[in-house]
Design an enzyme around this catalytic site. Structure first.
Site, mmCIF file in Angstrom:
data_model
loop_
_atom_site.group_PDB
_atom_site.id
_atom_site.type_symbol
_atom_site.label_atom_id
_atom_site.label_comp_id
_atom_site.label_asym_id
_atom_site.label_seq_id
_atom_site.Cartn_x
_atom_site.Cartn_y
_atom_site.Cartn_z
ATOM 1 N N GLU A 414 0.854 -1.196 0.000
ATOM 2 C CA GLU A 414 0.000 0.000 0.000
ATOM 3 C C GLU A 414 0.888 1.243 0.000
ATOM 4 O O GLU A 414 1.799 1.352 0.809
ATOM 5 C CB GLU A 414 -0.871 0.079 1.267
ATOM 6 C CG GLU A 414 -2.033 -0.854 1.293
ATOM 7 C CD GLU A 414 -2.923 -0.666 2.523
ATOM 8 O OE1 GLU A 414 -2.898 0.424 3.129
ATOM 9 O OE2 GLU A 414 -3.622 -1.617 2.863
HETATM 10 C C1 NOJ Z 1 -4.328 1.225 5.521
HETATM 11 C C2 NOJ Z 1 -5.492 0.291 5.332
HETATM 12 O O1 NOJ Z 1 -4.991 -1.005 5.183
HETATM 13 C C3 NOJ Z 1 -6.363 0.637 4.131
HETATM 14 O O2 NOJ Z 1 -7.487 -0.170 4.158
HETATM 15 C C4 NOJ Z 1 -6.690 2.101 4.114
HETATM 16 O O3 NOJ Z 1 -7.490 2.414 3.003
HETATM 17 C C5 NOJ Z 1 -5.397 2.889 4.091
HETATM 18 N N1 NOJ Z 1 -4.631 2.601 5.284
HETATM 19 C C6 NOJ Z 1 -5.606 4.397 4.024
HETATM 20 O O4 NOJ Z 1 -6.156 4.841 5.206
#
Ligand code: NOJ
Length: 585
Positions: A414
């Protein structure tokens, strides 16, 4: 150019108290170099991500059981505007559409999560398996593979079956380890012939701290100073058990990899010549990423966590530490249970030492760390209040992982940035800037020798952003949530990210500048298209409201007045612009 309808909602700096401290700090001491033109190693994997509760919708369809997020989001006052993920992006019904968006981006992989209660409604495998749930993920996986997109699958992205919460207290209870293992085993059995990258948990830090310490997330418990540590303890054991299950029962046949995705902000000492700040910053990272990574790579919690929580527990008159302990057998069972490490990273903090009194009533994860977080008021923060763009922190975090955990194979699971707009904005130049700079820092980290194999932009679509509802948009694609069909529209960043993917990096300055210019040019026509579409759906809403006298005044303001004002101002500016151009000619 169209005017930017950017009413960015109250960017109050998170740590107001820290701002005064920030005044006396010389920020220029952190000099972070320039842009690096070059490409990524051959075979580097580019992707985008999502999670089940945030995108699927269909919360009660086709035999799915309730998750803790279904229940939490339906309680009044838990989520901004009391929104829920009931329908969200309707991803459950849009597999083909969404895979074609991925193709448009030329992605190598797609990261998504499986909803445990969609497969096993009560969470307990021996109760019942929901065939329709299996079919849905079968279809998604098959469709990805047909399009040469590798699935990277997360087993737990926060949506615990509600029955397990009610019956056992969720992650407070050790019995979750076996239930989770049974569920994971089912996934390996059903999908493991096609899925080769498994992530056990997504961001367990959030599950523990926001679910059981602050209560901002489901299940909403506030067990300060103990709940988060206990939840994390059971999650780490559950992760290890699932890794061993795969290792002994499936690996030889399926030849896949099992990892975990950990989140970590980087913590930089406020004063790099002050030993106390250096130690506080180290503590910040150890209490965040190290809390989970150290047991998994080295078999036990970071020494500094054991020392600080142990000492405070004694001062509070407790017989044992609030941080649970692993037995020698557990340590060796947990150590080394990671074929690759997923890293979710968004932002950075400056850290300074700050002592908190250790009274029993004030015990919490946050005070256990004895530190304060600061932000540089000049850091860009276009979206979520907590998310400041600090690209150089990413390189530091990746180098930290390399040195602390023996240079593991890393997938960035991410990374991305949000926006908070009341109006539609597809020309997301700040997101282009964020991706450009963060991806560049990752490239520098690879040059430093960090073993990063793939990158996942967060996220493919705008989606339900947990307690923030739909108010924060992380997507490369804009989703019109007010339209029942949830249409997707490309933001400018789609064009830009696509170029990075197809060039496998940043060839040279001229080209990269060109990508950016073109991306921003094309987005204004998409913006107009969307404005027209929104006008249509606003008209439909007006008709609906006329027929529904019970609809609240608030709904009228957010669904009609704001979009209408925005649409009108876009149209008026376009007319004004045309008028000016005519006069010039
Ligand atoms: C981490 C989380 O895993 C994800 O679900 C979320 O959208 C992002 N942070 C942004 O807040």
């Amino acid at each position: 150019m169209l005017p930017r309808c950017a009413f960015s909602v109250c960017h109050v700096l998170v740590l107001v108290l820290c701002l005064s401290a920030a005044e006396d700090f010389d920020w220029t001491k952190n000099n972070h170099g320039s842009f690096y033109y070059g490409t990524f190693p051959a075979g580097f994997s580019w992707g985008a991500g999502s999670s089940a509760y945030q995108t699927e919708g269909a919360w009660d369809k086709d035999g799915k059981g309730l998750s803790i997020w279904d229940v939490f989001s339906h309680k009044k006052g838990k989520i901004q505007q009391n929104e829920t993920g009931d329908s969200s992006c309707e991803g459950y019904y849009k597999v083909k559409d969404d895979v074609s968006l991925m193709k448009e981006l030329k992605l190598n992989h797609y990261r998504f999560s499986i909803s445990w209660p969609r497969l096993i409604p009560t969470g307990i495998k021996s109760d019942h398996i929901n065939e329709k749930g299996i079919q849905y993920y079968d279809e998604l996986i098959d469709h990805l593979l047909e399009n040469k997109i590798t699935p990277i699958v997360t087993l737990y992205h926060w949506d615990l079956p509600q029955v397990l919460q009610e019956k056992y207290g969720g992650w407070q209870n050790i019995s979750m380890v076996n239930y989770f293992n049974d569920y994971a085993n089912l996934c390996f059995e059903k999908f493991g012939n096609r899925v080769k990258y498994w992530i056990t948990f997504n961001n367990p830090w959030s599950v523990a701290v926001e679910g059981y310490e602050t209560g901002e997330h489901a299940p909403g418990l506030k067990m300060r100073g103990t709940g988060a540590y206990r939840a994390a303890h059971h999650i780490i054991k559950a992760h290890a058990k699932v890794w061993h299950t795969y290792d002994t029962q499936w690996r030889a046949k399926q030849k896949g990899l099992v990892g975990i995705s950990l989140s970590g902000d980087w913590g930089e000492p406020v004063d790099i010549s002050n030993q106390k700040d250096i130690e506080a910053a180290e503590r910040y990272v150890q209490f965040y990423l190290g809390w989970f990574a150290t047991p998994i790579f080295h078999g036990d919690y970071p020494q500094v966590m054991k020392d600080f929580i142990g000492r405070k527990s004694v001062q509070q008159g407790l017989g044992t530490s609030r941080l649970p302990t692993f037995s020698p057998q557990e340590k060796s069972y947990i150590k080394g249970t990671c074929d690759f490490l997923g890293i979710g990273h968004f932002t950075t903090r400056y850290i300074t030492q700050k002592n908190y009194p250790s009274g029993r009533s004030s015990s919490s994860y946050f005070t256990d760390r004895d530190l304060a977080e600061l932000v540089d008021p000049r850091w860009p923060d276009p979206g979520s209040e907590w998310l400041y763009s600090v690209p150089w922190g990413f390189r530091r975090l990746l180098n930290f992982v390399k040195t602390q955990y023996g240079n593991p194979m890393i997938y960035v699971t991410e990374n991305g940035v949000s926006e908070k707009m009341l109006c539609t904005e597809l020309c997301d130049d700040w997101r282009i800037q964020y991706y450009k700079d963060y991806i560049n820092e990752m490239l520098k980290a690879i040059k430093d020798g960090v073993n990063v194999k793939g990158y996942t932009a967060w996220s493919l679509l705008d989606k339900f952003e947990w307690d923030e509802g739909f108010s924060e948009r992380f997507g490369l694609y804009y989703v019109d949530f007010r339209n029942k069909n949830k249409p997707r529209y490309p933001k400018a960043s789609v064009q830009f990210y696509k170029r990075i993917v197809s060039s496998n990096g940043f060839p040279n300055q001229r080209e990269v500048e060109n990508w950016r210019r073109k991306a921003v040019e094309t987005c204004s026509s998409s913006n107009q298209l969307l404005a027209a579409e929104e006008q249509r759906s606003t008209a439909a809403n007006i008709l609906r409201l006329i027929h529904d006298p019970l609809t609240s005044h608030m709904e009228m303001v957010t669904e009609i007045v704001v979009p209408t004002v925005c649409t009108l101002s876009i149209l008026l500016s376009a007319i004004f612009l045309m008028f000016l151009l005519r006069r010039r000619n």
